[in-house]
Write an enzyme that holds these catalytic residues in place. Structure first.
Site, PDB file in Angstrom:
ATOM      1  CG  HIS A 164      -3.022   0.178   3.828  1.00 42.47           C
ATOM      2  ND1 HIS A 164      -2.662  -1.111   3.541  1.00 42.47           N
ATOM      3  CD2 HIS A 164      -3.647   0.628   2.730  1.00 42.47           C
ATOM      4  CE1 HIS A 164      -3.077  -1.426   2.324  1.00 42.47           C
ATOM      5  NE2 HIS A 164      -3.666  -0.369   1.797  1.00 42.47           N
TER       6      HIS A 164
ATOM      7  CB  SER B  38     -10.433  -1.725  -0.294  1.00 36.08           C
ATOM      8  OG  SER B  38      -9.141  -2.163  -0.616  1.00 36.08           O
TER       9      SER B  38
ATOM     10  CG  ASP C 109      -9.412  -5.724  -0.592  1.00 33.01           C
ATOM     11  OD1 ASP C 109     -10.015  -4.752  -1.080  1.00 33.01           O
ATOM     12  OD2 ASP C 109      -8.176  -5.786  -0.544  1.00 33.01           O
TER      13      ASP C 109
ATOM     14  NE  ARG D  50     -12.284  -0.226  -5.513  1.00 33.33           N
ATOM     15  CZ  ARG D  50     -11.403   0.052  -4.540  1.00 33.33           C
ATOM     16  NH1 ARG D  50     -10.915  -0.910  -3.784  1.00 33.33           N
ATOM     17  NH2 ARG D  50     -11.003   1.275  -4.327  1.00 33.33           N
TER      18      ARG D  50
ATOM     19  CE  LYS E 253      -6.167  -4.104   1.548  1.00 34.34           C
ATOM     20  NZ  LYS E 253      -6.193  -3.694   0.162  1.00 34.34           N
TER      21      LYS E 253
HETATM   22  N1  URA Z   1      -5.335   0.726  -1.133  1.00 35.18           N
HETATM   23  C1  URA Z   1      -6.142  -0.321  -0.879  1.00 35.18           C
HETATM   24  O1  URA Z   1      -5.737  -1.284  -0.234  1.00 35.18           O
HETATM   25  N2  URA Z   1      -7.385  -0.300  -1.352  1.00 35.18           N
HETATM   26  C2  URA Z   1      -7.874   0.741  -2.056  1.00 35.18           C
HETATM   27  O2  URA Z   1      -9.025   0.697  -2.432  1.00 35.18           O
HETATM   28  C3  URA Z   1      -7.041   1.838  -2.313  1.00 35.18           C
HETATM   29  C4  URA Z   1      -5.757   1.811  -1.845  1.00 35.18           C
END
Ligand code: URA
Length: 433
Positions: free
Chosen positions: A82, A183, A161, A168, A187
């Site tokens: 990620h 966040s 999320d 956001r 996930k």
């Molecule tokens: N990527 C994400 O999944 N969440 C964030 O808050 C920022 C980048």
């Protein structure tokens, strides 16, 4: 408990309890707490922060707001990656197929564009027919059968999320370490992989503008991941300039395919190889140098490209658009961003370039805006390159001519030009494990 009391408590800089955070997350997820109260809450967190305990409780509440994915029916160590978000960051499209083609299953749930940054799901959806809304069973089946799936969060995975991320994005509350960490990690923990490589970006195009902030975010996420029993490492990589030369969804798919064909820009290739090597390494494929050589070989032998094609076919996309990227969506209009001065590009404000691309149609200003897959820009010049007055720095792509003028306004002063040659900055800035 009342949402208003929690907003006031956080607004006044006090620490919330685990129960209070859970109450807020569950209430918002169920629709009992409205967007306007959640927006105020996020803004209070943005200004007053959360400590490590609160961040862990927020992660936990978001993780348990929905289902989790069980990948235990798939043999081997499943890896995920990620990025904290950047401009021109199309690494997943390269790294996923590279790692999967080396025999390590990749189960990746990705997001949409956030603020000025792009999202893998928007990029993949620029491939005609490509489906990102896989059910949980389909996601697991694809990882099991072909070694890779890249999809949007399944319907009920970390739904908190999903709602908070979209809110956001339009309330100026993205750039907060706790909100980003919770966040991403909610996930990642919910999507079931055994090992996670995080790409924490720093610089003008990243949410974390300084190395110190990026390192703090990386440490927090690695500790959350390892604490939850997942092998987690983070690379800190440069986002003080866009990654690669293309920004915008179809343009980025096309550039990722170039890298998988052994071409493409060197900076993008370098970050992709490093991420892939780290994913292979934490999946137990050998030492990091050996894993780097595996990643290079997967590109040279085109096994990674074939893996991407296999994934595209499996998820309903048109493989011809990968074999011949001129078949990807194309914008109707072009405009040129030109240099006014001679010299060497010293700085390129990646955030401005991200916003300009968003204006061209590559991102969203409001939650429900529709993306133009063909919009974006192609950079002909990058930091350290020489430019002459009137020379083109970038070609802008859009389907709405009026947007080009607006984007060109945003790009004014987005580069600084030096009269003396400029050194290239390193791309891989650190590693946290
Ligand atoms: N990527 C994400 O999944 N969440 C964030 O808050 C920022 C980048």
């Amino acid at each position: 408990m009342f949402a208003l009391d929690l907003i006031i408590k956080k607004r006044n800089g006090m620490k919330l309890t685990r129960e209070e955070i859970k109450y807020f997350v569950d209430g918002y997820t169920r629709g009992e707490i409205p967007d306007y109260q959640a927006s105020a809450f996020l803004m209070a967190v943005y200004f007053n922060g959360m400590d490590t305990d609160e961040t862990l409780w927020l992660t936990e509440a978001m993780l348990h707001s929905g289902d989790t994915v069980d990948l235990s029916c798939i043999p081997g160590i499943k890896v995920d990656k990620h990025s904290t978000g950047g401009v021109g960051d199309k690494t997943t499209l390269v790294v996923g197929p590279v790692v999967a083609s080396c025999g390590v299953p990749v189960a990746k749930m990705s997001g949409r564009g956030l603020g000025h940054t792009g999202g893998t799901i928007d990029k993949l959806e620029s491939i005609p027919g490509f489906r990102t809304n896989l059910s949980r069973d389909e996601f697991v089946r694809n990882v099991k059968e072909i070694g890779i799936a890249v999809a949007g969060q399944t319907e009920n995975l970390a739904p908190a999320d999903k709602k908070l991320y979209a809110l956001r994005n339009v309330t100026g509350t993205v750039e907060n370490i706790s909100l980003i960490a919770a966040s991403i990690m909610s996930k990642k923990l919910a999507s079931g992989s055994d090992a996670i490589v995080l790409d924490v970006k720093t610089g003008s195009g990243a949410f974390m503008k300084t190395f110190e902030e990026a390192e703090k975010l990386a440490r927090l996420m690695v500790d959350i991941g390892n604490g939850a029993g997942r092998r987690t490492v983070a690379l800190i990589t440069d986002m003080d300039r866009p990654l690669g030369n293309n920004i915008g969804n179809a343009l980025e798919v096309s550039e990722a395919v170039q890298v998988l064909k052994g071409q493409g820009p060197e900076d993008l290739r370098e970050v992709c190889i490093e991420l892939a090597a780290n994913m292979l390494h934490i999946a137990g494929k050998g030492n990091i140098d050996f894993c780097r050589s595996l990643a290079v070989e997967a590109i040279e032998k085109r096994t990674a490209l074939n893996k991407l094609i296999e994934m595209v076919i499996r998820q309903g996309g048109d493989p011809k658009a990968i074999e011949d990227t001129s078949k990807l969506p194309k914008a109707e209009y072009r405009a040129e961003w030109k240099s006014e001065k001679p010299g060497y590009i010293e700085k390129m404000n990646a955030e401005r370039l991200g916003y300009a691309s968003l204006i061209l149609g590559a991102g969203r200003k409001k939650k429900d805006d529709i993306i133009d897959p063909s919009a974006g820009m192609e950079l002909l010049k990058k930091p350290a390159d020489r430019v002459e007055p009137g020379e083109t720095i970038a070609i802008l792509h859009t389907s709405d001519q009026a947007r080009a003028a607006e984007a060109l306004d945003i790009l004014e002063n987005a580069v600084s030009i030096s009269s003396v040659p400029v050194q290239k900055r390193p791309l891989i800035l650190g590693k946290v494990q």
